[in-house]
Design a protein around this motif. Structure first.
Motif, short mmCIF file in Angstrom:
data_model
loop_
_atom_site.label_atom_id
_atom_site.label_comp_id
_atom_site.label_asym_id
_atom_site.label_seq_id
_atom_site.Cartn_x
_atom_site.Cartn_y
_atom_site.Cartn_z
N ASN A 81 22.57 5.34 96.67
CA ASN A 81 21.71 6.44 96.24
C ASN A 81 22.34 7.27 95.12
OD1 ASN A 81 19.77 5.77 98.14
ND2 ASN A 81 20.71 7.03 99.73
N PHE A 82 23.67 7.13 94.93
CA PHE A 82 24.30 7.88 93.85
C PHE A 82 24.95 6.93 92.85
CE2 PHE A 82 27.94 9.76 91.73
CZ PHE A 82 27.35 10.88 91.16
N ARG A 83 24.59 7.12 91.60
CA ARG A 83 25.22 6.39 90.50
C ARG A 83 25.52 7.39 89.40
NH1 ARG A 83 21.93 1.69 88.26
NH2 ARG A 83 23.96 1.21 87.33
N ARG A 84 26.69 7.29 88.83
CA ARG A 84 27.10 8.25 87.81
C ARG A 84 26.16 8.24 86.61
NH1 ARG A 84 32.44 10.08 88.29
NH2 ARG A 84 32.42 10.53 86.06
N VAL A 85 25.50 7.11 86.37
CA VAL A 85 24.65 6.98 85.19
C VAL A 85 23.21 7.39 85.47
CG1 VAL A 85 26.08 5.15 84.21
CG2 VAL A 85 24.16 4.55 85.69
N GLU A 86 22.92 7.80 86.70
CA GLU A 86 21.55 8.18 87.05
C GLU A 86 21.51 9.58 87.63
OE1 GLU A 86 19.94 5.29 89.69
OE2 GLU A 86 19.96 3.66 88.23
N CYS A 87 20.71 10.41 87.03
CA CYS A 87 20.55 11.79 87.51
C CYS A 87 19.07 12.13 87.45
CB CYS A 87 21.36 12.75 86.62
SG CYS A 87 21.27 14.49 87.12
N THR A 88 18.69 13.15 88.16
CA THR A 88 17.31 13.62 88.13
C THR A 88 17.29 15.10 87.76
OG1 THR A 88 16.78 12.09 89.91
CG2 THR A 88 15.15 13.77 89.43
N PRO A 89 16.95 15.43 86.52
CA PRO A 89 16.44 14.61 85.41
C PRO A 89 17.55 13.72 84.83
CG PRO A 89 16.87 16.83 84.66
CD PRO A 89 17.07 16.85 86.14
#
Length: 211
Positions: A81-89
């Motif tokens: 569920n956590f990836r350094r390259v993915e954030c919201t936004p």
């Protein structure tokens, strides 16, 4: 900490905030008043997007806290569920001034301008510019990656706010979730620190007995 600007830049936007949405909280022209309490107040009809702005900021700081953390709970380490390259936004620019992280006086001279830039599918980057925040001083990139052996958190942790106070009313618990998850991260850091200290005492005791 004084928020300066937030811009949402990913194609899908964030909730009701479309790509290109930008809000200016304070400007550097107000620097003489930055040392004083100057709250920024949202006023608007229900559904106008006030909570979306707050939620975007909370999510960004939560993502940064996880990126710089020395220790992470197993639930995060083992989760997809956590990836350094993915954030919201997932793409944004966030600017703010921060001071007192180096235990100096809370005066503008000791403040740093922090700019967080994240592009879609890429890790966020942090840039620091000391006072007076103009061309006379160099902009420096600060690492958001902790040391490989986990001896220390990332340098960027120094430039994140030490305390964020969140408040939500009614049934809007979405704003609370990142704060709850952040507390779990800090709990894990504390438990690991206690274990490390215990091991240090234990090693010292064994050495003493062996003498």
């Amino acid at each position: 900490m004084k928020l300066l600007r937030l811009k949402i830049e990913n194609k899908d936007g964030f909730r009701s905030l479309q790509q290109g949405f930008e809000i200016n909280f304070h400007t550097l022209a107000d620097t003489e008043a930055m040392e004083y309490f100057r709250p920024f107040c949202f006023a608007g009809l229900n559904g106008s997007g006030k909570s979306n702005v707050l939620e975007a900021i909370v999510n960004i700081f939560y993502h940064l806290e996880v990126c710089v953390a020395r220790y992470l709970p197993q639930s995060i380490q083992n989760s997809q569920n956590f990836r350094r390259v993915e954030c919201t936004p997932d793409a944004f620019t966030l600017e703010y001034l921060i001071g007192q992280h180096n235990r100096k006086y809370y005066t503008l001279y000791y403040f740093d301008k922090v700019t967080i830039v994240k592009e879609e599918g890429r890790e966020p980057q942090m840039f620091i510019q000391p006072f007076p925040f103009d061309e006379s001083v160099e902009i420096r990139e600060v690492s958001l990656v902790p040391s490989k052996n986990k001896e220390s958190a990332a340098e960027g942790k120094t430039y994140l706010p030490a305390h964020i106070i969140g408040y939500s009313s009614g049934e809007n618990e979405i704003l609370s979730l990142p704060f709850i998850k952040s507390r779990l991260i800090h709990l894990d850091e504390y438990l690991q620190a206690v274990r490390d200290k215990y091991n240090e005492y234990r090693e010292a005791e064994l050495i003493f007995r062996g003498c």
